[in-house]
Write an enzyme that holds these catalytic residues in place. Sequence first.
Site, PDB file in Angstrom:
ATOM      1  CD  GLU A 256      64.999   9.990   3.845  1.00 23.82           C
ATOM      2  OE1 GLU A 256      64.684   8.854   3.434  1.00 23.82           O
ATOM      3  OE2 GLU A 256      65.244  10.228   5.029  1.00 23.82           O
TER       4      GLU A 256
ATOM      5  CD  GLU B 278      61.992   3.506  10.061  1.00 21.86           C
ATOM      6  OE1 GLU B 278      62.210   2.905   8.980  1.00 21.86           O
ATOM      7  OE2 GLU B 278      62.571   4.572  10.355  1.00 21.86           O
TER       8      GLU B 278
ATOM      9  CE  LYS C  32      67.510   6.980  10.814  1.00 21.16           C
ATOM     10  NZ  LYS C  32      66.367   7.771  11.322  1.00 21.16           N
TER      11      LYS C  32
ATOM     12  CE  LYS D 142      63.864   4.734   6.060  1.00 18.17           C
ATOM     13  NZ  LYS D 142      63.219   5.077   7.327  1.00 18.17           N
TER      14      LYS D 142
END
Length: 423
Positions: free
Chosen positions: A199, A279, A331, A382
């Site tokens: 990422e 998270e 998501k 994010k």
Amino acid sequence: MAKILEVLARSVWDSRGRPTVEAQVAVKGAGRSAATAVGRAIAPAGASTGSGEAKCIDVRQAVHLINTEVRSSLTGKKLDQESIDRSLIALDGTPDKSRLGGNAIVAVSLACAQAAAAAAKKPLWKHLAGERPVAMPVPQIQIFGGGAHARGRMDVQDLMIICTGAGSFTESLAWTAEVYRAAGARLAKRNALYGVADEGGYWPAFKSNEEALAELTGAISDAGFEPGADVGIALDIAATQLWRGGRYHLALDKRDLSAEQLHAMLLGWIERYPIVSIEDPFAEHDAEAMASFTRTAGGRIQIVGDDFFVTDWKKLQQGKARGACNAVLLKPNQVGTLTETLACWRAAQEAGYGAIVSARSGETEDVSVVHLAVGWGVPQLKVGGFSRSERMAKWNEGIRIEESLGGNKLPYPARRLFQRPTG
Ligand code: PGA
Ligand code: ZN
């Protein structure tokens, strides 16, 4: 209302060099002289997925199904997002979207939204927002990547920053650039600069998980910011990935922890480092540990369910009833359609939960998620780290949207969201 003229799909490549589904939807606006418009979207892909996610299928099969069944079912239909998504769910006919594939469904659902925006000659965020006033989301940006995105080199999956003292989205990115550079300089000094993880955060060359936290706090200071007041830390433990035979396995630290020990370790980290959000601190099935941690730490920090909620509004309501988490990751490909993603955001608002629109570790140049966050009024975003163009394309799209909204004259919720009570 515009009508669907054609749906087609092709196989393209994602940021890990793996095939993925691109859907393209052509529509004709209302009225005889109306022009045609086209919307396109690409399915992302996760590496640390929750077991309750919509299932992806083989990309060739997904493309074939879109070009046959989905095309004949949607062609001629009105371009109404909810009824399109309902048709996709019915056509799939499985509880986990495993027949058409979550990858096929999300690409078509999102391409329809893009086509509707194109037909209305508006950017997607504006099409979704309608007349509602909008604000820019606060970014969570990865500085070190670990877990399944760095072959388990470090157990914690994401070490991110949130520029809680910044006054705008664009300023958050400018501050992040400073912290990212400072973190790189620290690694270079130790001869530990080994490129980046999936990422875009630096490859995590640390001796322990806590060393990564200490280095990130040091990088925030090196960049000239006050840790906590200007820039806070957000973690994604992605703890489902650590679960082995009833305990949480921290390979880098050579420790196997019970839920109670992990709870205590995280509380220690919150004491010692400027953490504002965690998270998936516990595994997707460990609701009791999640609720207990939320009771202890939920008044001080944001506790986000990702694998724990898999963008499912029913799971969010159950979580709320048990007192687990106080925020949800959204998501779209985790649940399949835009309508279901929006339902989860609405359930979060009703429950008084925070929310973050999120990309996946396998991404592309598709920037739709930024538009979803702005258009739906979701307060956080994010999309990974601060390198690799599949990430930067999204941050840069946010800069353009903020500029078109009048730049830093907009209200920006960072300080309000992350004021950490002292003591
Ligand atoms: P994934 O991870 O996209 O690889 O599932 C992202 C996350 O856990 O937030
Ligand atoms: Zn996660």
